[in-house]
Design a protein around this motif. Structure first.
Motif, short mmCIF file in Angstrom:
data_model
loop_
_atom_site.label_atom_id
_atom_site.label_comp_id
_atom_site.label_asym_id
_atom_site.label_seq_id
_atom_site.Cartn_x
_atom_site.Cartn_y
_atom_site.Cartn_z
N UNK A 37 23.25 -27.58 -17.54
CA UNK A 37 23.48 -28.53 -16.45
C UNK A 37 23.96 -29.80 -17.13
N UNK A 38 25.26 -29.93 -17.32
CA UNK A 38 25.80 -31.11 -18.00
C UNK A 38 25.94 -32.25 -16.99
N UNK A 39 25.18 -33.30 -17.20
CA UNK A 39 25.18 -34.43 -16.27
C UNK A 39 26.19 -35.51 -16.63
N UNK A 40 26.61 -35.54 -17.89
CA UNK A 40 27.55 -36.60 -18.28
C UNK A 40 28.36 -36.16 -19.49
N UNK A 44 36.24 -39.29 -23.71
CA UNK A 44 36.80 -38.65 -24.91
C UNK A 44 36.31 -37.22 -25.09
N UNK A 45 35.34 -36.79 -24.26
CA UNK A 45 34.73 -35.47 -24.36
C UNK A 45 34.00 -35.26 -25.70
N UNK A 46 33.50 -36.36 -26.28
CA UNK A 46 32.75 -36.27 -27.54
C UNK A 46 31.26 -36.47 -27.32
N UNK A 47 30.84 -37.02 -26.19
CA UNK A 47 29.44 -37.36 -25.93
C UNK A 47 29.01 -36.70 -24.63
N UNK A 48 27.90 -35.95 -24.69
CA UNK A 48 27.45 -35.18 -23.53
C UNK A 48 25.93 -35.28 -23.38
N UNK A 49 25.45 -35.25 -22.13
CA UNK A 49 24.02 -35.31 -21.84
C UNK A 49 23.71 -34.33 -20.72
N UNK A 50 22.63 -33.58 -20.89
CA UNK A 50 22.24 -32.66 -19.83
C UNK A 50 21.01 -31.86 -20.18
N UNK A 51 20.83 -30.78 -19.45
CA UNK A 51 19.71 -29.87 -19.65
C UNK A 51 20.26 -28.49 -19.96
N UNK A 52 19.49 -27.71 -20.71
CA UNK A 52 19.87 -26.37 -21.13
C UNK A 52 18.64 -25.48 -21.06
N UNK A 53 18.82 -24.25 -20.60
CA UNK A 53 17.73 -23.28 -20.59
C UNK A 53 18.22 -21.98 -21.19
N UNK A 54 17.26 -21.17 -21.68
CA UNK A 54 17.63 -19.92 -22.33
C UNK A 54 16.51 -18.90 -22.17
N UNK A 67 23.19 -33.07 -32.40
CA UNK A 67 22.51 -32.89 -31.12
C UNK A 67 21.07 -33.38 -31.21
N UNK A 68 20.71 -34.29 -30.31
CA UNK A 68 19.31 -34.69 -30.10
C UNK A 68 18.77 -33.80 -28.98
N UNK A 114 19.32 -32.33 -23.75
CA UNK A 114 20.19 -32.49 -24.92
C UNK A 114 21.06 -33.74 -24.76
N UNK A 115 21.35 -34.31 -25.93
CA UNK A 115 22.33 -35.39 -26.06
C UNK A 115 23.19 -35.00 -27.25
N UNK A 116 24.47 -34.78 -27.00
CA UNK A 116 25.38 -34.25 -28.03
C UNK A 116 26.46 -35.27 -28.35
N UNK A 117 26.73 -35.41 -29.65
CA UNK A 117 27.92 -36.14 -30.10
C UNK A 117 28.74 -35.19 -30.94
N UNK A 118 29.97 -34.93 -30.51
CA UNK A 118 30.90 -34.04 -31.20
C UNK A 118 32.00 -34.91 -31.82
N UNK A 119 31.97 -35.11 -33.15
CA UNK A 119 33.02 -35.94 -33.77
C UNK A 119 34.41 -35.39 -33.49
#
Length: 122
Positions: A37-40, A44-54, A67-68, A114-119
């Motif tokens: 569930x990507x909320x943001x 630039x599509x390098x920074x993302x915030x959301x929830x993930x389940x598995x 990834x934090x 999750x909080x992701x930064x993709x260089x």
């Protein structure tokens, strides 16, 4: 100029779930079906915030992003290529650095923030 109207309150921001599944050649055990569930995502599509389940399962990972994470539910074990293991449970907060190669194993169906930064590719 941005205002409070531009803020995203994760618990009040409805998003559509995105089903995910590791590539078949990366799956080592189980059926690790996932939902994000990507909320943001920034422009630039390098920074993302959301929830993930598995669901339970194990698969090979190679992180190109930093990834934090905060585990909210369930249990997982991360395995590195040198034989190390890290057991994760609800409340654990951690950072996975870009370049990590190993395996993610979901022991009990889990959910994380999750909080992701993709260089940017150079």
């Amino acid at each position: 100029m941005k205002s409070l109207n531009d803020w995203i309150l994760l618990d009040k921001h409805a998003v559509s779930p995105t089903p995910l599944m590791p590539a078949r050649d990366r799956i080592r055990a189980g059926n690790p079906s996932q939902i994000a569930w990507n909320h943001y995502s920034d422009p630039s599509q390098q920074f993302h915030v959301g929830f993930w389940s598995c669901e339970a399962g194990r698969w090979a990972v190679h992180y190109t992003e930093h990834e934090y994470c905060q585990m909210l539910e369930g249990e997982a074990c991360i395995h590195d290529g040198q034989g190390g293991q890290l057991h994760l449970k609800p409340g654990d907060q951690f950072v996975i650095p870009a370049g990590f190669v190993g395996e993610w194993e979901t022991l009990v169906p889990c959910r994380k923030l999750y909080v992701i930064f993709e260089p940017a590719a150079t």
